[in-house]
Structures are given as structure tokens and as C-alpha cells.
Scaffold this motif. Structure first.
Motif, mmCIF file in Angstrom:
data_model
loop_
_atom_site.group_PDB
_atom_site.id
_atom_site.type_symbol
_atom_site.label_atom_id
_atom_site.label_comp_id
_atom_site.label_asym_id
_atom_site.label_seq_id
_atom_site.Cartn_x
_atom_site.Cartn_y
_atom_site.Cartn_z
ATOM 1 N N ALA A 1 0.823 -1.211 0.000
ATOM 2 C CA ALA A 1 0.000 0.000 0.000
ATOM 3 C C ALA A 1 0.859 1.263 0.000
ATOM 4 C CB ALA A 1 -0.927 -0.012 1.215
ATOM 5 N N GLY A 2 2.171 1.105 -0.114
ATOM 6 C CA GLY A 2 3.042 2.274 -0.140
ATOM 7 C C GLY A 2 3.243 2.911 1.222
ATOM 8 N N PHE A 3 3.193 2.078 2.277
ATOM 9 C CA PHE A 3 3.463 2.520 3.648
ATOM 10 C C PHE A 3 2.439 3.533 4.155
ATOM 11 C CE2 PHE A 3 7.388 1.077 1.711
ATOM 12 C CZ PHE A 3 7.766 0.102 2.610
ATOM 13 N N LYS A 4 1.248 3.506 3.580
ATOM 14 C CA LYS A 4 0.161 4.322 4.118
ATOM 15 C C LYS A 4 -1.166 3.613 3.843
ATOM 16 C CE LYS A 4 -0.072 7.118 -0.074
ATOM 17 N NZ LYS A 4 0.278 8.390 -0.688
ATOM 18 N N PHE B 1 -3.973 -4.757 7.539
ATOM 19 C CA PHE B 1 -3.671 -3.472 6.906
ATOM 20 C C PHE B 1 -4.298 -3.465 5.529
ATOM 21 C CE2 PHE B 1 -1.471 0.089 5.121
ATOM 22 C CZ PHE B 1 -1.234 0.899 6.219
ATOM 23 N N SER B 2 -4.794 -2.314 5.116
ATOM 24 C CA SER B 2 -5.342 -2.212 3.762
ATOM 25 C C SER B 2 -5.139 -0.801 3.241
ATOM 26 C CB SER B 2 -6.830 -2.581 3.752
ATOM 27 O OG SER B 2 -7.545 -1.753 4.640
ATOM 28 N N ALA B 3 -4.998 -0.708 1.916
ATOM 29 C CA ALA B 3 -4.792 0.603 1.292
ATOM 30 C C ALA B 3 -6.064 1.439 1.395
ATOM 31 C CB ALA B 3 -4.392 0.417 -0.163
ATOM 32 N N GLU B 4 -7.202 0.778 1.223
ATOM 33 C CA GLU B 4 -8.481 1.485 1.280
ATOM 34 C C GLU B 4 -9.134 1.275 2.641
ATOM 35 O OE1 GLU B 4 -9.430 3.300 -1.288
ATOM 36 O OE2 GLU B 4 -7.653 2.656 -2.425
ATOM 37 N N LYS B 5 -9.924 2.265 3.034
ATOM 38 C CA LYS B 5 -10.644 2.137 4.303
ATOM 39 C C LYS B 5 -11.708 1.047 4.170
ATOM 40 C CE LYS B 5 -12.965 4.893 7.812
ATOM 41 N NZ LYS B 5 -13.328 6.257 8.244
ATOM 42 N N PRO B 6 -11.698 0.051 5.046
ATOM 43 C CA PRO B 6 -12.696 -1.018 4.919
ATOM 44 C C PRO B 6 -14.101 -0.526 5.286
ATOM 45 C CG PRO B 6 -11.310 -1.381 6.858
ATOM 46 C CD PRO B 6 -10.761 -0.176 6.159
ATOM 47 N N ASP B 7 -15.072 -0.906 4.462
ATOM 48 C CA ASP B 7 -16.461 -0.530 4.749
ATOM 49 C C ASP B 7 -17.031 -1.352 5.895
ATOM 50 O OD1 ASP B 7 -16.526 1.234 2.629
ATOM 51 O OD2 ASP B 7 -17.102 -0.337 1.202
#
Lengths: 540, 540
Positions: free
Chosen positions: A58-61, A78-84
Motif C-alpha cells: 500500500a506504499g506505507f500508508k 492493513f489495507s490501502a483502502e478504508k474497509p467498509d
């Protein structure tokens, strides 16, 4: 309102030759105290590779998934997008019945519900027989090895784990996710059920001085119990207070809101035992007694749980003697559930078919022709005792009539007497009157189906305005849901545990006296029940 | 001096009807802050039944066994009698070789030692080839699933776990206990080995900017790694600082005592890399460089680890040319270990058989008849280059002679030059002289077998009094032992990690210049080595 699993946005600097901090150290540093406050923050072994890989990809963010545990905080995803959606399962671990719900911790939405019979029933219908099954092998061994695993106990544990896994599969299927995406599990059960769930020796639970092996069990994850939900999903097991005062009741207190109320309230939860709590945000006092079986359908021969075919409502017009009843699911009647039983006995009393002791009256001695006609139709002599036939065989789905026998009626009277005596003893203990209560919260299937007016008629519940009674349904499950959603609810459990006083009724003289006084309908002292019509007939 | 697993005496009140505290709550309350201080105290799930049963059987008094973890304290056992022995295993997790010891934490006694070749060698002899093996599958997948388990990585992890389990069985057998009675494990290894042990992706370790996935791994228990020791035995994994600065070196610093010393010391540990640390209780500076292979037996054709049959000592009398050597185990010679190689090259230099560049001299140009005779006997031309034959085939256990070729000699000179350049660059970095050092601690097999006088002759180590050099043996294992025994040692690891500065040599200009200057015997500037006899011959 911090859920047991929550999401924390984070952005870390990108590694280079001048900053070769390890990936997970980088993540933990970037999360820092925003995520965990003063609590230690770490990445559990099982999640190290997955968390680091997602963080890097995720590019460390992105968004870290956190287990907010009692004394620590763990980064579990960890995920790049905020989980719904973060799915979590709440479970009411009943002795006979399991009810569960699946919540989205991101918005509190209920995604699905499911229920299941407790498969442990094949090892024993009640708590005592299950404890016996769990410890029979053990007791044959004089000095069991520390590592000795009891066969019966393991059977019981495996059985309940299978049930919970089945519920998890059902819930996740309904919600369109995989079971391994369920990220937390809260469990609300009585002390024995909790011991059996963890495979922990229940031997001392049912023997004087009735000591649980544990009241709190923290730090357990799904993998340790072979659950099919996410391996690092934390288990929040509602703490218990003693052998007869389990996490299910802590859940009830939590769900009722009484421990947050300035005014004094009462909570009544009728299961196998009647459990009653009195108190407010300052203090809580609780007791339990064997008032339940007749009301839960465990004793009356035609009794049953509130399910399809159970007669849940009965009425007999005291003037016309018109008999009406309604079954759950509007199907042919199979038996009587607790509310139906209360309705029926109250109706029998108001129609003067039973006397104030709860004994069937002899149709031969009846002078009113209408009543005598009705009695002749519905009262039958079986083995020398009268019984009341609610349904005729032809309208019945079983091979037998639905019948209330004198023996069941007697049990019912004992139960209602016990219930009233418990309530009375409890309020007396703290020196208040029923009228001072802000509310009487009635939990469970009992609370959901019961007609408080009829229960008052029987003298089971105090003669208060009907608006004083608030049914809240399955408070055990509701409490389990609350602790998933809210850190304050988790903290409140500890507060409840530490502020509650337990009143032991088995050795309580006042209770025994009050119990005797309550074995009439509505009571030896009718002035306690001004709203109940006086029906004074008492026959030999 | 609190061991990682310790015993705490405790006596609780006996439960009765007026005090129905759960068994485990009773135990935790009685232990209270004496056991855990400010840290949270709990009983892990796996131990609940066993601990409670033993506590009850012992009459609610006796001795609790505690895991003293980083951020919590766990009750993992109970016994009526004070245990004489709490066994714990320390492990030096080397790339090629594993060394382990079993300690009694109750008195620090060493119960047993054992060692084993690292079975991962069959997947790759060195770190790089193992990282390749671990990540080859992974790189074929573009977007591996979070739960994706790399086949190669799993193989490597299983392989090392099998080794550790083998060592645990050997140690426990020697000590007369069962492997499951081993109550803790400390592991000291380089960063790659630690990643492979935990089955954690090592992909980024060998790629710029050389980032480990983790440096610290806390909260791991034996069960999670399928170890045969006690399931809740805690793993203390020595923290690392970066890809090339592993927990083994933290162990070395710990074992050397330099981080507790007011006066500045130097630690030299030669393995695959030469790792050097300079510092005192205030500061630490470290660097690593490829000075090792020739000294560890990895490069020289006849090179070998210090084991049976390795020539560990060689001497050639510069006057009489008498050749003496000694092998480890006093068996027929099989090869040369690091100390033998250093001895041999220093002797060749002092006997003027090689020149100051480390090139074999031509016997044909030799004027001294005795030397020429010796040269004719021992120097052979092979493929156009001279080589030195230490042994004749008839005295040799292998089919070949033990021979030192020019190519090995060249590698040796590069290694010794790199070593001196590292040491010099490091002291220069902090602006001190070698003479100001209180001690030079030499760790590892290198330190154990090396003759510092010979190493000085070669210009590998600085020309200091021999008393300045202290060999300490396997400091990686010693560090692992210390953290088992002593909480202060565990805390010191954190202090070391946070106070150390890493000097990157790959991009260091000064190091490259010093390296060139050090490629002569003893040095381009002989005044740096006043104790070394001047042998000035240089031939074409």
C-alpha cells in the motif's frame, strides 16, 4: 465508542538507505499513541507477514486494523483502502439454545442473525448433567496428571465449538462474506457454559462452596479454540461473578442500562433460574433462585420453549367461558410455553376453575350452570386428579391433547411464589418499596411473550402500573453486541462485576417465609395486589 | 536477577460460602503486585485448567510458575513444592551451525549442551540463496493473497523448527527431563535466520534499501511455532537492528559486557561477515564487512570449520624450517580452519616463503640452501601457480593433500586487510587510538582458536599487548543464556538497540583507502606494527 476491532489511518515515511527501520517497527511507530494510547502496541505472530506485506504494497500508508484488547492493542491487518465492513459476531451461549448476530463494527449495522439448539444437549439436558458428563472420567482418576484431558469435557467443548462454527458459517453466508472475515467474537453465557466452551474443568461449580475456576478469561483468540472465524479474532467473554451468576446476567445488566441509571431499577431474567438484579449506577444487588423451570417449559408435561406450535396466549372469558388461544406461527398447538402457561393459570383463576391454592375445583360441586358445563367439557379426571384439556385431540398436531395437569399447576404455583418471594426479599434487603422502582426490565423470551397483567393476577410480579414493565428481549445477546461495539460497554462490565453484591437465597430465612406466603393466588395478603379481582372460593 | 521464568511463593485463603472468588482470581489476587509489579498478570488459556487444578490440589498455597514477559506476567504453572529445576534452552541460531545449552533457571547451572548443523543448508549454503529459495515462489505471483503461504519459506521454517526440536530432545535427554519440561527458549541469530525461524518473508532483506520486516518479535510462544518444548514456553528472540545487524551481535555485545563498561572496548565477531562494535556504556558504534569467509573456512579450498581434523595450529621455524601442526581432536588432518590458516600464513611470512603482498616466492630464486630445500619440498607448481603442501597424502585422511593455493592466500590477504581497515575506520570515526581501548573482545570460534600474536604478524589485528585481547567463545549463545537468566540482561538488549549507531562501510571512502593500505603484510606502513619483524623481500 471504540469497537473491539477498529480502523486507524496511518501514513509512514518510505524506507531508504538512511532510514532502514524495519517495516513493522515503522508501522508501529507511525501508529504510535494515536492507536493504543498508553497500552502496549504490537503485531501478533500470526499477522506479521500479512500486515507487513499489505503495508508495503500500500506504499506505507493506509488503514491499520486494530484489536483493542483489555491490556494491549494489536495490529492485525492493513489495507490501502478504508474497509467498509468489519464483521464481528455476538453470541448468547445458552444452555439449551444459542442465538447469534453479526454486526458491522464500522457502523453498528446488524448484518445477520441466526440461532441453533445447543448440541451439548445430547450429553445432558441441564447444567448438572453436563458437569457430570465433563467430570465423570476425571473423578475416576485419583491424581490426574496436570496435562490430563478429560474425555467428556473435550467432547462437550468440541460439541459447542462445532455449534459456534455452524452459526458463524450461517451468519457469514447470510451476510455474503466468508467466516474467516469475522474479526471478533463476544460470548455471553452462564458460568458453566463458559467453562465448557473453554474446555475448563467445571467440577467445583456445582459443589459447595460452588467455586468457578475462573470468572474472567482474557487474551484468547479464535485459533486457540479452533474456531473458523479469523485466527486472531479476539474473544470477549463476558465476565461472571460466581457459579450461579454468569456472564449472561452481566450482559443483561449492561443491556438494561440499569448500571448507568441514577434511579433504582430491577432486572428480571427467567431462564433455568430466575435471576434478579436490583440497583442503579451506585450499587447493584443480585440473586438467583429456582423459579424458572415451570415458566421455561422445562417442567410442565406439555411445556415447551417459545417456538412454533407453542400456545403463547390463552384467555377464558369469566362470564361466557369462551376459550381462545393463539400459537406461535399460527400452527396447530403442540404445547404450552411460559407466557401461555401464565395466561392459562391466570384465566383459570379468574374464571374460578382453580382455587387460590391453584387446585382444580370439582365440577360436581359447581353451582353455576355455565361454568359447570365448561368444567365438564375441559376438566378431566386422570389417575384421580383433575386436569385441564386446552385442545381436543382432533385439532391437535400431536397424538395427545394439550393438557395442564395438577402436578404442573403445582409446579407453576411454586415457581410464581418463588419469583415473588425473590423480588420481595431483594427490595426488602435494601429497604425500598416496589413503587420506588423507575422500571422493571424483563429480559429473555419470558419478558418478550409474557403479559405482565396476567403475571400480576397470579401474584408472580408486583402489582405496579403496566407501564413500569419493559420487556427487552434477549438481553444476553444484546450485551454481547454492546461490548463488540463500544469500549465503554467493555469497561462497564468490569464496573458491574466490581460493584455487585450477591444475595444467597438458599440460606435466606426471609426468602423461605416469603415463599410460603406467596403460594396463594395472588397472595396470602391480597392487599398487596389491589388490582387483582378478589376470588375467594376455597374448597376442600 | 529475575529469570524469564521464575517461581513465586503464594498462600491464598481457602474458599468457602462467604468467599466464592474463582480459583484463578484467588490465585491472581494472592500473587498480586509481588509477582507482576505494575505489569498485567493473567493465566494463559492453555494453562487455566492445569494451574487451577494444581493450586486447588495444593490447598491453595505453594509455588506459582511465572513467565516474566516484556509487557505482562503470566502464571503458567503451580506446584505444592518449590521446584528445584526450571529448564530453559538458549540457542545460537547460526546460518551453518546451531549451538544450544540447557540452563536451570533456579540456580543458573548449565544442565547440557548440544550442537547441530543447520539443516536449511540443503536449500542453500548461504543467506542469499536461502532468501532466494524462500521467495522464489512468491515472486512468481504478482499479487499474492494476504494469507498466501510461500512454499519455500514454509520449507525453510519447518526445517529449522525440526533442528531446534532435535536439539531440545537431545538437551532434555542429556539432562534427564522431557522436552516439554523446557519452559523457555531464547534465540540469538542473524536477521535472516530470525525471519526464517518465524516464517516471515525475507524478500526485502537483501534488496536495497535492505529493510527487515521486523526487528523485534514479542509475545510468541512455543506452541505457535510447533516446538516440542512446553506449549506456553515464551520465546525471547534477540532483537536485531537491521538486515546486516542481527540479534547474534546484540548477544555478543551483551556477553562482552562492553555496554556496561565505562571504558571503551571493542568487540570483534568473525562469522560470514566480520562484525565489529566499538563503545562503552554511553555509546556504541558498529559496522560489518565481508572480512570473514577466508577466516571461517568458507573460501579456501581446504578450508573448513573448526572441527575434528581441522589443522588449528601451524608453525614453521624461520631458522630450522621445522614444520609442526596440530589438528582438532588429534586426528589425521582434513583441512585448515581459520586459526590454522592465520598461523600458516604468518609462519610462511616469517619464514620468508611468501612476500609482503602474500605471494609465494619462487624456490628457484632462493639463495638460502635450507630454505630452498624446504621450499622444494613443500611448494608445488599447480596450473602455473605455486601452492604450499602442508601434509603429504600418506599422512592424510582425505584423498588429497592439505594444500594452500595462491588463490586462497589472496583471499586471506583481502580478508585480513578488510578486517584491519574496518577496525581502523571505526576507531578513527570516533577519534580514538587503538591504545586507548580497555580491551578487544574476540568472539566466536575465531576468537577461541586464534593466536592474536599471529594475527598481529599478518597485520589483521592492531599491534597491542596480547593481554588486550580477550577471547570469549560463542558470545551469541552466551547472550542468549544471559537473557534467560536475568531481567537486566533483557532490558540491556533494548538499551543496546537504542544506543547503537551503525556505520555503513559499503559507501565509506575512508574504508576503501584503508583497505588498500592494509593489503600488505603487516601493512604498507610497518611502523603501525612495531612488534612484527621486518621482512622486506619483495620479488617480481
Amino acid at each position: 465508542m471504540k469497537a473491539i476491532v477498529s480502523v486507524q489511518q496511518v501514513e509512514a515515511s518510505v524506507p531508504d538507505l538512511s532510514d532502514n527501520t524495519a517495516d513493522l517497527d515503522r508501522l508501529l511507530q507511525a501508529l504510535g499513541s494515536t492507536a493504543a494510547g498508553e497500552l502496549p502496541l504490537s503485531v501478533p505472530y500470526l499477522c506479521m507477514t500479512a500486515v507487513a506485506r499489505e503495508f508495503r504494497n500500500a506504499g506505507f500508508k493506509g488503514y491499520a486494523l486494530l484489536n483493542n484488547l483489555e491490556k494491549s492493542c494489536a495490529v492485525v491487518g492493513f489495507s490501502a483502502e478504508k474497509p467498509d465492513c468489519i464483521a464481528a459476531m455476538a453470541l448468547d451461549l445458552g444452555t439449551t439454545h444459542l442465538e447469534a448476530s453479526l454486526l458491522n463494527l464500522q457502523n453498528g449495522e446488524k448484518l445477520a442473525t441466526a440461532d441453533l439448539e445447543n448440541a451439548q444437549i445430547r450429553f445432558g439436558a441441564d447444567i448438572l448433567s453436563r458437569i457430570h458428563h465433563a467430570t465423570a472420567t476425571r473423578r475416576q482418576q485419583k491424581n490426574p496428571e496436570p496435562d490430563f484431558q478429560d474425555g467428556g469435557l473435550t467432547e462437550l467443548q468440541k460439541s459447542i465449538i462445532t455449534c459456534i462454527n455452524g452459526l458463524a458459517e450461517t451468519l457469514s453466508e447470510k451476510a455474503g462474506i466468508r467466516a474467516c472475515e469475522i474479526r471478533a467474537l463476544s460470548v455471553s453465557g452462564n458460568t458453566t457454559m463458559t467453562h465448557l466452551l473453554l474446555g475448563v474443568d467445571p467440577f467445583t461449580l456445582c459443589r459447595e462452596p460452588y467455586i468457578p475456576l475462573f470468572n474472567r478469561a482474557i487474551g484468547i483468540t479464535a485459533r486457540q479454540l479452533n474456531l473458523v472465524i479469523h485466527p486472531v479474532a479476539p474473544l470477549f467473554i463476558m465476565p461472571s461473578i460466581g457459579s450461579y451468576f454468569g456472564g449472561d446476567l452481566i450482559s443483561g445488566i449492561l443491556a438494561s442500562g440499569m448500571a448507568r441509571s441514577e434511579k433504582t431499577r430491577m432486572l428480571i431474567d427467567v431462564g433455568t433460574n430466575a435471576e434478579v438484579v436490583l440497583g442503579n449506577s451506585e450499587w447493584l444487588i443480585a440473586c438467583a433462585g429456582a423459579a424458572g423451570p415451570a415458566l421455561e417449559g422445562g417442567v410442565a408435561r406439555m411445556g415447551m420453549r417459545a417456538g412454533a406450535g407453542a400456545i403463547e396466549y390463552v384467555s377464558i372469558d369469566p362470564e361466557t367461558f369462551a376459550l381462545e388461544y393463539r400459537t406461535i406461527g399460527d400452527v396447530a398447538p403442540v404445547g404450552l410455553c411460559g407466557s401461555g402457561l401464565i395466561d392459562l393459570v391466570a384465566s383459570l383463576y379468574l374464571a374460578q376453575l382453580i382455587d387460590i391454592r391453584g387446585k382444580f375445583r370439582n365440577p360436581a360441586k359447581e353451582t353455576d350452570p355455565e361454568r359447570r358445563k365448561f368444567m365438564n367439557k375441559h376438566l378431566q379426571l386422570r389417575d384421580g386428579d383433575f386436569c385441564f384439556v386446552i385442545t381436543a385431540t382432533d385439532a391437535n398436531a400431536t397424538t395427545e391433547d394439550v393438557v395442564l395437569e395438577q402436578i404442573d399447576l403445582d409446579a407453576m404455583i411454586r415457581s410464581k411464589a418463588a419469583m415473588y418471594a425473590i423480588l420481595r426479599t431483594l427490595v426488602n434487603q435494601v429497604g425500598i418499596e416496589f413503587e420506588e422502582l423507575e422500571e422493571i426490565t424483563v429480559a429473555g423470551a419470558f419478558g418478550r411473550h409474557i403479559n405482565p397483567e396476567r403475571a400480576i393476577t397470579l401474584g408472580m410480579l408486583p402489582d405496579l402500573p403496566l407501564s413500569s414493565y419493559r420487556p427487552i428481549g434477549n438481553s444476553s445477546l444484546q450485551g454481547a453486541e454492546l461490548v463488540l461495539l463500544d469500549e465503554e460497554a467493555r469497561d462497564e462490565c468490569e464496573k458491574i462485576v466490581s460493584s455487585i453484591t450477591y444475595l444467597e437465597l438458599n440460606v435466606n430465612q426471609e426468602f423461605m417465609i416469603r415463599f410460603s406466603g406467596a403460594r396463594f393466588i395472588p397472595h396470602t395478603d391480597p392487599s398487596l395486589f389491589p388490582s387483582v379481582p378478589v376470588v375467594t372460593r376455597l374448597e376442600g
